[in-house]
Design an enzyme around this catalytic site. Sequence first.
Site, PDB file in Angstrom:
ATOM      1  N   PRO A  19     -80.881  -9.557  89.569  1.00  0.00           N
ATOM      2  CA  PRO A  19     -80.087 -10.109  90.683  1.00  0.00           C
ATOM      3  C   PRO A  19     -79.944 -12.130  90.298  1.00  0.00           C
ATOM      4  O   PRO A  19     -80.350 -12.328  89.147  1.00  0.00           O
ATOM      5  CB  PRO A  19     -81.545 -10.319  91.478  1.00  0.00           C
ATOM      6  CG  PRO A  19     -82.536 -10.225  90.614  1.00  0.00           C
ATOM      7  CD  PRO A  19     -82.511  -9.304  90.002  1.00  0.00           C
ATOM      8  N   GLN A  73     -84.034  -9.503  97.481  1.00  0.00           N
ATOM      9  CA  GLN A  73     -85.079 -10.461  96.245  1.00  0.00           C
ATOM     10  C   GLN A  73     -86.011 -11.653  97.341  1.00  0.00           C
ATOM     11  O   GLN A  73     -85.733 -12.243  97.888  1.00  0.00           O
ATOM     12  CB  GLN A  73     -84.661 -10.790  94.982  1.00  0.00           C
ATOM     13  CG  GLN A  73     -85.847 -10.831  94.394  1.00  0.00           C
ATOM     14  CD  GLN A  73     -85.142 -11.524  92.982  1.00  0.00           C
ATOM     15  OE1 GLN A  73     -85.141 -12.488  93.115  1.00  0.00           O
ATOM     16  NE2 GLN A  73     -85.904 -10.836  92.285  1.00  0.00           N
ATOM     17  N   CYS A 103     -88.497 -16.191  88.354  1.00  0.00           N
ATOM     18  CA  CYS A 103     -87.480 -17.462  88.208  1.00  0.00           C
ATOM     19  C   CYS A 103     -88.648 -18.427  87.199  1.00  0.00           C
ATOM     20  O   CYS A 103     -89.493 -18.710  87.798  1.00  0.00           O
ATOM     21  CB  CYS A 103     -87.401 -17.375  89.364  1.00  0.00           C
ATOM     22  SG  CYS A 103     -86.958 -18.805  89.702  1.00  0.00           S
ATOM     23  N   LYS A 142     -90.049  -8.042  89.882  1.00  0.00           N
ATOM     24  CA  LYS A 142     -89.050  -8.221  88.865  1.00  0.00           C
ATOM     25  C   LYS A 142     -90.082  -9.683  88.066  1.00  0.00           C
ATOM     26  O   LYS A 142     -90.617 -10.802  88.417  1.00  0.00           O
ATOM     27  CB  LYS A 142     -88.281  -8.889  88.638  1.00  0.00           C
ATOM     28  CG  LYS A 142     -87.058  -9.731  88.048  1.00  0.00           C
ATOM     29  CD  LYS A 142     -85.295  -9.340  88.186  1.00  0.00           C
ATOM     30  CE  LYS A 142     -85.029  -9.638  87.261  1.00  0.00           C
ATOM     31  NZ  LYS A 142     -84.780 -11.401  86.854  1.00  0.00           N
ATOM     32  N   ASN A 203     -84.903  -5.544  81.632  1.00  0.00           N
ATOM     33  CA  ASN A 203     -83.470  -6.345  81.344  1.00  0.00           C
ATOM     34  C   ASN A 203     -83.863  -7.361  80.335  1.00  0.00           C
ATOM     35  O   ASN A 203     -84.729  -7.595  79.918  1.00  0.00           O
ATOM     36  CB  ASN A 203     -83.958  -7.286  82.731  1.00  0.00           C
ATOM     37  CG  ASN A 203     -82.940  -8.436  82.820  1.00  0.00           C
ATOM     38  OD1 ASN A 203     -84.003  -8.878  83.389  1.00  0.00           O
ATOM     39  ND2 ASN A 203     -81.590  -7.669  82.914  1.00  0.00           N
ATOM     40  N   GLY A 204     -82.608  -8.424  79.824  1.00  0.00           N
ATOM     41  CA  GLY A 204     -82.284  -9.107  79.492  1.00  0.00           C
ATOM     42  C   GLY A 204     -81.282  -8.812  77.569  1.00  0.00           C
ATOM     43  O   GLY A 204     -81.582  -7.531  77.327  1.00  0.00           O
ATOM     44  N   ASP A 205     -79.962  -9.636  77.520  1.00  0.00           N
ATOM     45  CA  ASP A 205     -79.766  -9.028  77.410  1.00  0.00           C
ATOM     46  C   ASP A 205     -78.782  -8.214  76.585  1.00  0.00           C
ATOM     47  O   ASP A 205     -78.079  -7.617  75.548  1.00  0.00           O
ATOM     48  CB  ASP A 205     -80.433  -9.672  75.692  1.00  0.00           C
ATOM     49  CG  ASP A 205     -80.929 -11.274  75.464  1.00  0.00           C
ATOM     50  OD1 ASP A 205     -80.198 -12.056  75.905  1.00  0.00           O
ATOM     51  OD2 ASP A 205     -81.448 -11.267  74.569  1.00  0.00           O
ATOM     52  N   ARG A 228     -75.636 -11.521  83.037  1.00  0.00           N
ATOM     53  CA  ARG A 228     -74.847 -11.918  82.469  1.00  0.00           C
ATOM     54  C   ARG A 228     -74.100 -11.348  82.096  1.00  0.00           C
ATOM     55  O   ARG A 228     -73.002 -12.018  82.135  1.00  0.00           O
ATOM     56  CB  ARG A 228     -74.918 -13.932  81.346  1.00  0.00           C
ATOM     57  CG  ARG A 228     -76.256 -14.493  82.522  1.00  0.00           C
ATOM     58  CD  ARG A 228     -77.271 -14.918  81.512  1.00  0.00           C
ATOM     59  NE  ARG A 228     -77.932 -14.459  80.495  1.00  0.00           N
ATOM     60  CZ  ARG A 228     -78.757 -14.742  79.888  1.00  0.00           C
ATOM     61  NH1 ARG A 228     -78.964 -16.023  78.965  1.00  0.00           N
ATOM     62  NH2 ARG A 228     -79.453 -14.151  79.425  1.00  0.00           N
TER      63      ARG A 228
HETATM   64  C1  LIG Z   1     -77.665 -17.810  87.267  1.00  0.00           C
HETATM   65  C2  LIG Z   1     -78.520 -16.615  87.490  1.00  0.00           C
HETATM   66  C3  LIG Z   1     -79.210 -16.764  87.665  1.00  0.00           C
HETATM   67  C4  LIG Z   1     -80.415 -16.118  88.271  1.00  0.00           C
HETATM   68  N1  LIG Z   1     -80.894 -15.652  89.676  1.00  0.00           N
HETATM   69  C5  LIG Z   1     -82.026 -14.940  89.763  1.00  0.00           C
HETATM   70  C6  LIG Z   1     -82.467 -14.445  91.057  1.00  0.00           C
HETATM   71  O1  LIG Z   1     -82.438 -14.938  92.064  1.00  0.00           O
HETATM   72  N2  LIG Z   1     -84.099 -13.988  90.227  1.00  0.00           N
HETATM   73  C7  LIG Z   1     -84.506 -13.193  89.588  1.00  0.00           C
HETATM   74  O2  LIG Z   1     -85.047 -12.128  89.950  1.00  0.00           O
HETATM   75  N3  LIG Z   1     -83.091 -13.550  88.741  1.00  0.00           N
HETATM   76  C8  LIG Z   1     -82.206 -14.102  88.276  1.00  0.00           C
HETATM   77  N4  LIG Z   1     -81.440 -14.140  87.682  1.00  0.00           N
HETATM   78  C9  LIG Z   1     -82.249 -13.381  86.401  1.00  0.00           C
HETATM   79  C10 LIG Z   1     -81.762 -12.476  85.807  1.00  0.00           C
HETATM   80  O3  LIG Z   1     -81.784 -11.747  86.845  1.00  0.00           O
HETATM   81  C11 LIG Z   1     -81.913 -12.051  84.856  1.00  0.00           C
HETATM   82  O4  LIG Z   1     -82.922 -11.724  84.600  1.00  0.00           O
HETATM   83  C12 LIG Z   1     -81.030 -12.483  83.106  1.00  0.00           C
HETATM   84  O5  LIG Z   1     -80.487 -12.686  83.123  1.00  0.00           O
HETATM   85  C13 LIG Z   1     -81.775 -11.887  81.614  1.00  0.00           C
HETATM   86  O6  LIG Z   1     -80.916 -11.146  81.860  1.00  0.00           O
HETATM   87  P1  LIG Z   1     -79.242 -10.492  81.424  1.00  0.00           P
HETATM   88  O7  LIG Z   1     -79.887 -11.086  79.395  1.00  0.00           O
HETATM   89  O8  LIG Z   1     -78.897  -9.807  81.657  1.00  0.00           O
HETATM   90  O9  LIG Z   1     -78.482 -11.265  81.305  1.00  0.00           O
HETATM   91  C14 LIG Z   1     -80.691 -15.123  86.744  1.00  0.00           C
HETATM   92  C15 LIG Z   1     -79.873 -15.652  86.408  1.00  0.00           C
HETATM   93  C16 LIG Z   1     -79.167 -16.217  86.229  1.00  0.00           C
HETATM   94  C17 LIG Z   1     -78.190 -16.446  84.906  1.00  0.00           C
END
Ligand SMILES: Cc1cc2nc3c(=O)[nH]c(=O)nc-3n(C[C@H](O)[C@H](O)[C@H](O)COP(=O)(O)O)c2cc1C
Length: 326
Positions: A19, A73, A103, A142, A203-205, A228
Site C-alpha cells: 500500500p 487498508q 504508518c 501490516k 517487505n522492505g527494500d 517504492r
Molecule cells: C509514498 C508512500 C506511501 C505509503 N503509504 C502506506 C500506506 O498507506 N499504508 C501502509 O501500510 N504503508 C504505506 N507505505 C509503506 C510501504 O507500504 C512499505 O511498507 C515501505 O515503503 C517499505 O517498502 P519498500 O522498501 O518496498 O518501499 C507507504 C510508503 C510510501 C513510500
Amino acid sequence: MEYITIGNVKIKKTAALAPMAGVADTAYRTVMKSFGASYVVGEMVSIKGLAYSDRKSAELLTVSDAERPAAVQLFGCEPEFVPAAVEIAERYSPDIIDFNAGCPVPKVAGNGSGSALMKDPKLFGEMVSAIVKVSHVPVTVKIRAGWDSEHINACEIAHIAEECGAAAVAVHARTKTQMYTGKADRSIITAVKQTVKIPVIGNGDVDSVESCVSMYRETGCDLVMIARGSYGNPWLFRDIDDFFGGRPPQSPPTLDERLDVMTRQIELLVKCKGEYTGMKEARAQAAFYLKGMPCAAKYRGMCGKLTQINDLYELIKLIKSENTEL
Ligand SMILES: Cc1cc2nc3c(=O)[nH]c(=O)nc-3n(C[C@H](O)[C@H](O)[C@H](O)COP(=O)(O)O)c2cc1C
C-alpha cells in the site's frame, strides 16, 4: 508456480504491491496487477473518517475487478468506530481487509494510530479483534519492526495479531523512527516467521528480481511485498513473475513501451478521478516513468506543469522526437 492462501484467498507466491497512500491508487494498482503483481493493497483509509461517512475516505476504497485479489487498508485506534467502518469498507467488496499498524507519519502515529499501536499492544489487539469480529473477509495486519531500535517488538505484535484472528501479517522491517531511511533488517522478518503460523509477508527494500529472491531465501517469508521499487516500473513484477514461472528474462522496456504504459496509467487515472485531479496526480507518476532516461531532468520538470491530458500527449511527442534512436 507456488501459491499461498490468506484465509480463503489464493495468491501467487511471486511479489505483491504494497500500500502507498497518495501513490498506489486504483490506476497504479491496475497497471501493476496487469504486469504480474500477485496481490495489491489499497491506500490507507481512516476508520473514524469512514464511520463519519466521509465521502473522500470511501472513494479510496474502490477496487476494480482487474486488481483482484486486492485488499483495502484501514487505520485507526478507536474500536468503537470499527463496525460502521468495516460495514462501509465491505460495500467495495475487498478480498481482504488489511489493518495498518505501521504508518509513521505524524498525522497518523501522532494520534495513536499506525505505528503508535506497536507501543500499545493491548489496544492493538483490541483493534484487530474488533475488525475480525465484524469482517466477512480475511483480516491481515501490516506492522513495522517496532517503534525504535530500543523497542523491537514485531514478534510480540505479530503473535497478538495471530491470537486475535489475523489471517496474515506483513512486516516492513524498519522501525517507526527510521521512517523510510536506513536499511530494512530482514532478520526481523525471519524472527516473525519463526514466531507465528499464519503467513508472513516480507517487505522492505525489494527492488529487483535478485532482492526478491533473496528476501524469500533469507527470511522464509510466504510472500514478498514491494512499494517504492515499483515506481514507474511495472516491469519489475513481470520479471519476478517470469523468474518464478521458469521463463527466460525479457528485455527491459523500450522508450516507446515505457511511454505507452505511462500513458495507459495516466489515462486510467484521469478516467477514475477526472482531468483536474487526475492530471495533478499524474505529475508524480509521469516523473516516475521518465526517471533514468536521457534528459530526464528536463522532462521531469515539464511533468510538473501537466494540467490536461493533451499536455501529456504533447510531452510524449516531444520526448519521442528528441530520442529517435531509443
Ligand atoms: C509514498 C508512500 C506511501 C505509503 N503509504 C502506506 C500506506 O498507506 N499504508 C501502509 O501500510 N504503508 C504505506 N507505505 C509503506 C510501504 O507500504 C512499505 O511498507 C515501505 O515503503 C517499505 O517498502 P519498500 O522498501 O518496498 O518501499 C507507504 C510508503 C510510501 C513510500
